[in-house]
Design an enzyme around this catalytic site. Sequence first.
Site, mmCIF file in Angstrom:
data_model
loop_
_atom_site.group_PDB
_atom_site.id
_atom_site.type_symbol
_atom_site.label_atom_id
_atom_site.label_comp_id
_atom_site.label_asym_id
_atom_site.label_seq_id
_atom_site.Cartn_x
_atom_site.Cartn_y
_atom_site.Cartn_z
ATOM 1 N N SER A 223 0.803 -1.224 0.000
ATOM 2 C CA SER A 223 0.000 0.000 0.000
ATOM 3 C C SER A 223 0.840 1.281 0.000
ATOM 4 O O SER A 223 0.344 2.335 -0.351
ATOM 5 C CB SER A 223 -0.949 0.006 1.197
ATOM 6 O OG SER A 223 -0.203 -0.058 2.397
ATOM 7 N N ASP B 120 -2.320 8.630 7.483
ATOM 8 C CA ASP B 120 -3.223 7.848 8.335
ATOM 9 C C ASP B 120 -2.359 7.092 9.349
ATOM 10 O O ASP B 120 -1.241 7.524 9.613
ATOM 11 C CB ASP B 120 -4.124 6.933 7.482
ATOM 12 C CG ASP B 120 -3.324 5.957 6.627
ATOM 13 O OD1 ASP B 120 -2.141 5.694 6.948
ATOM 14 O OD2 ASP B 120 -3.883 5.443 5.631
ATOM 15 N N HIS C 116 0.535 5.228 6.731
ATOM 16 C CA HIS C 116 1.125 5.739 5.499
ATOM 17 C C HIS C 116 1.587 7.183 5.645
ATOM 18 O O HIS C 116 0.854 8.012 6.190
ATOM 19 C CB HIS C 116 0.110 5.621 4.362
ATOM 20 C CG HIS C 116 -0.417 4.233 4.200
ATOM 21 N ND1 HIS C 116 -1.633 3.828 4.707
ATOM 22 C CD2 HIS C 116 0.137 3.142 3.632
ATOM 23 C CE1 HIS C 116 -1.818 2.543 4.443
ATOM 24 N NE2 HIS C 116 -0.753 2.099 3.796
#
Length: 340
Positions: A40, A300, A303
């Site tokens: 991600s 977040d 990340h």
Amino acid sequence: MATNEAVRWFMMIGFLVVSISRSCAYGKPEVPCFFIFGDSLLDNGNNNFLPTLRVNYLPYGIDYPTGPTGRFCNGRTPVDVLAELLGFENHIPPFATTFGLATLRGLNYASGTSGIRAETGSQLGVNVNFDRQIQNHKSAVLRIASILRSKESAMKYLNECLYYVGMGNNDYLNNYLQPRFFNTSRIYTLEQYAAVLVRQYSSQIMTLYKYGARKFALVGVQDIANTTYAFNQNLVSLVEKLNADLGDARFIYVNSSSVTRSTSAGFKDYDTSCCPVNRLGLCAIFQIPCQNRSEHALWDSFHPTEAANIVSARRTYNSSDPSDTYPMDISHLVNLSLES
Ligand SMILES: *[C@@H]1O[C@H](CO)[C@@H](O)[C@H](O)[C@H]1NC(C)=O
Ligand SMILES: *[C@@H]1O[C@H](CO)[C@@H](O)[C@H](O)[C@H]1NC(C)=O
Ligand SMILES: *[C@@H]1O[C@H](CO)[C@@H](O)[C@H](O)[C@H]1NC(C)=O
Ligand SMILES: *[C@@H]1O[C@H](CO)[C@@H](O)[C@H](O)[C@H]1NC(C)=O
Ligand SMILES: *[C@@H]1O[C@H](CO)[C@@H](O)[C@H](O)[C@H]1NC(C)=O
Ligand SMILES: *[C@@H]1O[C@H](CO)[C@@H](O)[C@H](O)[C@H]1NC(C)=O
């Protein structure tokens, strides 16, 4: 027949004119293509089509020119910034939505929740794990061979490209550290697990080598309460071993913790997320994030913000500090001429 031929030539000339005028306007990138494998931290839309974690909603993408794209960030990821530093006209597009000639510039195969191990992240749905990302690359290599009309010219072309691989975070976060779903922590100590992971990773990297990859940037995993320490140590050793064994290839280690953990980057806040998060630690949908994203290192719960990604990408591209990139940075890696 003759008309067809004429039309084909006409189109070909049109294509060349467009390509030439483009390369004049933007300059030639330092490598012909840039391929990205990862999770991600690098995903730019591949998960949008899968029943798993997806972030194609605001506030993700609030600072990206086209809004939410599937990037797990408010704006650009490290590979977006690297593509700019390397002189690419556009960010490298996701495999899931890219076809035909665009393949020649490179593809991004990264998928949120994915890992080195096939089962990693499966408690959250279906991802594209590293083995499947490599299979997708194989299909892109075949596409390139058909565009360039031979396997030999494809290999020559692919030898010149940059391969950026950031894998392993989820083998901890969404495997070893989730004993309710996975038994790896009952089977292996942290030291054994790191060795098992890096052995598998090494053979996956060799598959990419077989498909013509020669210039590799291998990104270490984030520091997760020091559980990943042995992985990064083994990865540095792997880089040394591959550089010693393969004379026609070069590998560098990219230290992913050196920026987000070091206060020298100058952020006001390193620990709290910029957006209100849901129970998974991702930004809650449509919630208003912090006003000034440049003051925060974290977007977040997991990340980095675009601001932090810019700092880390710049230090990956050009840094004199061996704890950022080892044994050289990307600007030197892409400038090497390797004999084959
Ligand atoms: C661990 O779990 C996998 C399935 O995720 C299973 O195939 C394997 O047999 C298990 N191993 C042990 C030692 O429990
Ligand atoms: C992390 O763990 C390693 C051993 O696994 C140890 O040598 C090192 O000092 C630890 N670092 C921190 C910051 O605790
Ligand atoms: C990564 O960077 C951190 C912070 O600068 C440093 O403490 C660590 O030793 C580096 N790791 C490696 C493997 O170079
Ligand atoms: C946001 O923060 C950065 C870094 O602290 C600062 O340079 C900038 O002026 C701030 N922008 C606004 C609009 O307050
Ligand atoms: C790399 O950074 C140094 C300063 O740290 C700078 O002098 C040099 O011009 C930079 N090189 C490139 C290629 O950006
Ligand atoms: C790139 O390589 C050439 C020769 O191989 C060298 O002259 C040049 O200084 C290098 N540039 C950088 C930025 O390392």
